[in-house]
Design an enzyme around this catalytic site. Structure first.
Site, PDB file in Angstrom:
ATOM      1  N   CYS A  55      -2.235  24.659 -26.382  1.00  0.00           N
ATOM      2  CA  CYS A  55      -0.903  25.007 -25.898  1.00  0.00           C
ATOM      3  C   CYS A  55      -0.037  25.499 -27.061  1.00  0.00           C
ATOM      4  O   CYS A  55       0.714  26.463 -26.932  1.00  0.00           O
ATOM      5  CB  CYS A  55      -0.246  23.799 -25.239  1.00  0.00           C
ATOM      6  SG  CYS A  55      -1.314  23.015 -24.018  1.00  0.00           S
TER       7      CYS A  55
ATOM      8  N   CYS B 109      -0.987  20.096 -26.346  1.00  0.00           N
ATOM      9  CA  CYS B 109      -2.267  20.031 -27.055  1.00  0.00           C
ATOM     10  C   CYS B 109      -2.395  21.242 -27.978  1.00  0.00           C
ATOM     11  O   CYS B 109      -1.563  22.133 -27.975  1.00  0.00           O
ATOM     12  CB  CYS B 109      -3.444  19.973 -26.081  1.00  0.00           C
ATOM     13  SG  CYS B 109      -3.765  21.536 -25.252  1.00  0.00           S
TER      14      CYS B 109
END
Lengths: 316, 80
Positions: free
Chosen positions: B14, B11
């Site tokens: 991240c 995501c």
């Protein structure tokens, strides 16, 4: 005092005439952005202190042995101060299920956590007053508890991907945080979160300010007012796939309601936007089968819509 | 050599954490072994429930947030 400062900036520093739409917009922008920012920083600090005591590992242990009802209530309450980025939904889900937390209780936590968050609560408090903020928190809790109980009753354990039950998670040792570290953590959280959402707040307030200054007051009454029964489900349907944070949403909501959108409709829309999103559903698909995912989304759709109708009736 | 594992499921947060780790390593000019852990089973094996996360030499140092470059530099240079 804050209103006087905003008036001073608008009329004295910028020298704008009283009653012009531009002056009204700027006055509103200055007042709202300062008030919201200060309130947000304070509330995020307080919630971060609470959060430093609550980790998912602890939540898991606290709810693991509970029965339906009490377990759902506990999981939903613990979900409030525990936020997670949408991609953590999967490890949290596996972690809970693997350690024996019933499916329904796991969902109560997964629903409450994004649905009820301190940024939204702080902004509702600043822009709509404490009654609306409390109403938001309580209805979020009720939705998370009831939706969790329903999912638990439907016995959908077979709709979870098989590998989830086979996962083995090591118990990670947790160190106890001294108070000094909690305060540092809370200060950093308050600074980081406030700064992170500030651009969205300012953008939201700026858009709101333009509408505030220029759109006629009854602009939305016919489309989104209380007398259009379809407004609530349509608002929820639009809101569910949308992925946005509460920070940008609420300032616009304030203006939409001022221009005739019913409060319940606005709240239902906000809950749909922050409570569930397409990215989160796509990521949850990795651990639950499509049937359970659809039931989950449907239950939330119905809950948000009913909440919208209820508030429109009560707040009338 | 310091072993760094960056845990995430791809995501936005991240990716930001990964680029902060890379920036911190570049600025420190140290030799490290950076590994991206994106597989759910591998993440669960490490007992991590809040993403994104950083594990340095087997110890969980950051979990559930995007640490900034100065903080990662402090972690890598042995600070707390």
């Amino acid at each position: 005092m804050l209103q006087e400062f905003a008036d001073w900036v608008t009329y004295t520093v910028l020298g704008l005439g009283q009653n012009s739409p531009l002056a009204s917009s700027i006055d509103f922008f200055v007042y709202d952005s300062i008030k919201v920012t200060v309130m947000l920083a304070i509330i995020v600090f307080g919630v971060a202190i609470i959060r430093s005591f609550i980790t998912p590992q602890k939540v898991k242990k606290w709810v693991a042995g509970r029965t339906e009802g009490l377990g759902n209530i506990l999981a939903a309450i613990l979900g409030i101060p525990t936020p997670f980025c949408s991609c953590s939904a999967v490890p949290l889900f596996i972690g809970f299920v693997e350690s024996g937390v019933p499916l329904g209780i796991t969902f109560s936590f997964l629903i409450a956590s994004p649905l009820i968050n301190e940024v939204a609560a702080a902004m509702l408090l600043a822009m709509f007053g404490w009654e609306i903020a409390v109403l938001y928190i309580i209805s979020g809790l009720v939705i998370a508890i009831i939706a969790g109980i329903i999912i638990g009753r439907l016995r959908l354990e077979s709709e979870v991907e098989e590998f989830v039950y086979k996962c083995k998670i090591p118990d990670s040792a947790e160190k106890v945080m001294p108070w000094k570290d909690r305060l540092i953590y809370a200060k950093n959280e308050s600074r980081d979160i406030t700064l992170k959402v500030l651009p969205y707040i300012l953008l939201g307030i700026a858009i709101g300010a333009v509408i505030h200054g220029y759109a006629p007051a009854d602009f939305l009454v016919n489309i989104a007012g209380k007398n259009n029964p379809l407004a609530v489900p349509i608002a929820v349907l639009i809101g569910i796939p949308l992925y946005s944070n509460a920070a940008g949403m609420i300032p616009i909501m304030e203006v939409l309601t001022a221009k005739g959108m019913a409060m319940g409709t606005a709240l239902a829309f906000m809950m749909a936007v922050i409570g569930l999103s397409l990215p989160e559903m796509i990521i949850l698909r990795k651990v639950i089968k499509i049937k359970l995912l659809a039931i989950f989304a449907a239950i939330l759709f119905i809950s948000f819509t009913l909440t919208g109708y209820l508030f429109n009736a009560v707040l009338g | 050599m310091v072993r760094i594992e960056v845990l995430g499921m791809g995501c936005e947060n991240c990716r930001r954490l990964m680029s902060n780790v890379e920036a911190a390593v570049r600025q420190l000019g140290i030799a490290v072994d950076i590994k991206k852990v994106e597989d759910i089973a591998a993440i669960m094996e490490r007992g991590v429930m809040l993403l994104p996360a950083i594990i340095v030499d087997g110890k969980l140092r950051v979990s559930g947030r995007v640490a900034d470059v100065p903080e990662i530099k402090r972690i890598l240079t042995g600070g707390t």
